[in-house]
Design an enzyme around this catalytic site. Structure first.
Site, PDB file in Angstrom:
ATOM      1  N   ALA A 165       0.822  -1.215   0.000  1.00  0.00           N
ATOM      2  CA  ALA A 165       0.000   0.000   0.000  1.00  0.00           C
ATOM      3  C   ALA A 165       0.851   1.257   0.000  1.00  0.00           C
ATOM      4  O   ALA A 165       0.366   2.340  -0.363  1.00  0.00           O
ATOM      5  CB  ALA A 165      -0.909  -0.004   1.232  1.00  0.00           C
ATOM      6  N   LYS A 166       2.116   1.145   0.389  1.00  0.00           N
ATOM      7  CA  LYS A 166       2.975   2.319   0.491  1.00  0.00           C
ATOM      8  C   LYS A 166       3.322   2.931  -0.863  1.00  0.00           C
ATOM      9  O   LYS A 166       3.780   4.076  -0.920  1.00  0.00           O
ATOM     10  CB  LYS A 166       4.252   1.975   1.261  1.00  0.00           C
ATOM     11  CG  LYS A 166       4.008   1.549   2.698  1.00  0.00           C
ATOM     12  CD  LYS A 166       3.324   2.637   3.525  1.00  0.00           C
ATOM     13  CE  LYS A 166       3.248   2.245   4.991  1.00  0.00           C
ATOM     14  NZ  LYS A 166       2.653   3.295   5.826  1.00  0.00           N
ATOM     15  N   ASP A 167       3.110   2.194  -1.952  1.00  0.00           N
ATOM     16  CA  ASP A 167       3.286   2.786  -3.286  1.00  0.00           C
ATOM     17  C   ASP A 167       2.430   4.035  -3.428  1.00  0.00           C
ATOM     18  O   ASP A 167       2.830   5.006  -4.066  1.00  0.00           O
ATOM     19  CB  ASP A 167       2.862   1.794  -4.375  1.00  0.00           C
ATOM     20  CG  ASP A 167       3.906   0.723  -4.636  1.00  0.00           C
ATOM     21  OD1 ASP A 167       4.924   0.682  -3.921  1.00  0.00           O
ATOM     22  OD2 ASP A 167       3.693  -0.081  -5.566  1.00  0.00           O
ATOM     23  N   ALA A 206       4.038   7.029  -1.579  1.00  0.00           N
ATOM     24  CA  ALA A 206       5.314   7.415  -2.185  1.00  0.00           C
ATOM     25  C   ALA A 206       5.072   8.266  -3.431  1.00  0.00           C
ATOM     26  O   ALA A 206       5.666   9.340  -3.595  1.00  0.00           O
ATOM     27  CB  ALA A 206       6.133   6.180  -2.535  1.00  0.00           C
ATOM     28  N   THR A 245       7.574   1.439   2.881  1.00  0.00           N
ATOM     29  CA  THR A 245       7.598   2.806   2.356  1.00  0.00           C
ATOM     30  C   THR A 245       8.935   3.073   1.672  1.00  0.00           C
ATOM     31  O   THR A 245       8.985   3.697   0.607  1.00  0.00           O
ATOM     32  CB  THR A 245       7.374   3.831   3.478  1.00  0.00           C
ATOM     33  OG1 THR A 245       6.112   3.568   4.107  1.00  0.00           O
ATOM     34  CG2 THR A 245       7.358   5.248   2.927  1.00  0.00           C
TER      35      THR A 245
END
Length: 344
Positions: A46-48, A51, A78
């Protein structure tokens, strides 16, 4: 070239992750359960989303130019996402990583060209060796650098408000009744919750926290109780400080889960649903099990669980039988049945 069906880069693959119905692992629970599988992002988490969103916002404000350096504090995911976006946008990447992060994650960060500083996990947040303080120092010492600071960056929330929330609302045709998500920085659960509650204020947002973290008690009392803090193994879940990227007003309740239960549940998701997911996905599913046992859901509940990342980042931990034994997560009274046989 015309008539070639291709993405311009992997960045166009971020978001629009699938919602997958859970069948076997929820067979004894009341309600309908769906996993939002964030491992389908190109960076496998999910950190895409944050970012790409945060860096693009920085570009729009003129804070970044090619050749600049991105600095961040991360438990691994992340950092990987920032390293991936940085490669394609022409930035350098320096990451301060908790020693609790799996060796798999650290190796992946190096493979993506990031400079990695591994910091001791079990020190106070204001200790100069903590990954928070190390990242601040690196930022101060590096000309032309931008510190993402996901724990205290409102854009962390905004990224999910503009993407994850609308996706879940549309994928459930507005029928979602409960959202279950882990809370680390708090950006995922907060941004998603804000959007969903704007559409329907009756949606219940249920946060998952870890034993050893201060998040649940702070939500309930408004006080940071340092007596709650002790070492635990789950990565990317809970905190020993209060991130401003957590919108506590958007979250209805928190439930705590243990290291062992969460690790075993991640393995169970693979064996029952064919979903090879990370440690926090196991924590989220364990939280759902506990909430179900408490009678939180009924037969009409439409429950969406955010599964944050992919299992490949935990091969040396959750999916290592040896590591699981070392942590005491297996019942040693059970007879082990080997699943791998070597023919000589």
């Amino acid at each position: 070239m015309k008539n070639i069906q291709a993405q311009e880069s992997v960045l166009e693959l971020i978001g629009n992750t699938p919602l997958v119905k859970l069948n076997r692992i929820t067979s004894e629970m009341d309600g309908h359960f769906y996993g939002k599988v964030e491992a389908f992002n190109p960076g496998h988490s999910a950190k895409d989303r944050i970012a790409l969103y945060i860096l693009e916002q920085a570009e729009k404000k003129g804070l970044l130019k090619p050749g600049d350096t991105i600095v961040e504090t991360t438990s691994g995911n992340t950092g990987f996402s920032i390293a991936m976006v940085s490669i394609l946008k022409g930035y350098n990447c320096i990451l301060a990583v908790s020693s609790k992060s799996s060796p798999d994650k650290i190796d992946m960060l190096k493979a993506m060209g990031a400079q990695v500083h591994v910091c001791p996990a079990h020190v106070p947040a204001d200790d100069p060796r903590s990954y928070y303080e190390v990242a601040k120092r690196i930022h101060a010492e590096t000309p032309g650098s931008v510190y993402i600071n996901q724990y205290f960056n409102e854009l962390n929330i905004d990224a999910h408000y503009h993407t994850t929330g609308p996706e879940i609302w549309n994928q459930t045709n507005g029928k979602i009744t409960h959202l279950v998500a882990c809370s680390g920085t708090g950006g995922t659960i907060s941004g998603t919750a804000r959007y969903l509650k704007e559409q329907n204020s009756n949606i219940q947002v249920l946060g998952i926290d870890a034993y050893g973290s201060v998040i649940q008690k702070y939500h309930e009392t408004g006080e940071l109780d340092k007596d709650e803090i002790y070492p635990y193994r789950i990565e990317g879940l809970g905190k020993n400080l209060i991130p401003s990227a957590t919108d506590f007003d958007s979250i209805d309740t928190f439930t705590k889960v243990t290291d062992g239960d969460s690790a075993l549940m991640a393995r169970e998701l693979a064996k029952t649903e064919g979903l090879f997911l990370g440690y926090t996905s196991g924590a989220a599913m364990q939280g759902v099990k506990q909430l179900s046992e408490e009678g939180v859901f009924d037969k009409d509940s439409i429950v969406v669980i955010i599964f944050p990342d992919h299992g490949s980042r935990y091969m040396s931990k959750v999916y290592s039988d040896e590591w699981m034994k070392q942590q005491g997560f297996f019942d040693h009274n059970e007879k082990e049945v080997p699943s791998v046989q070597y023919i000589k």
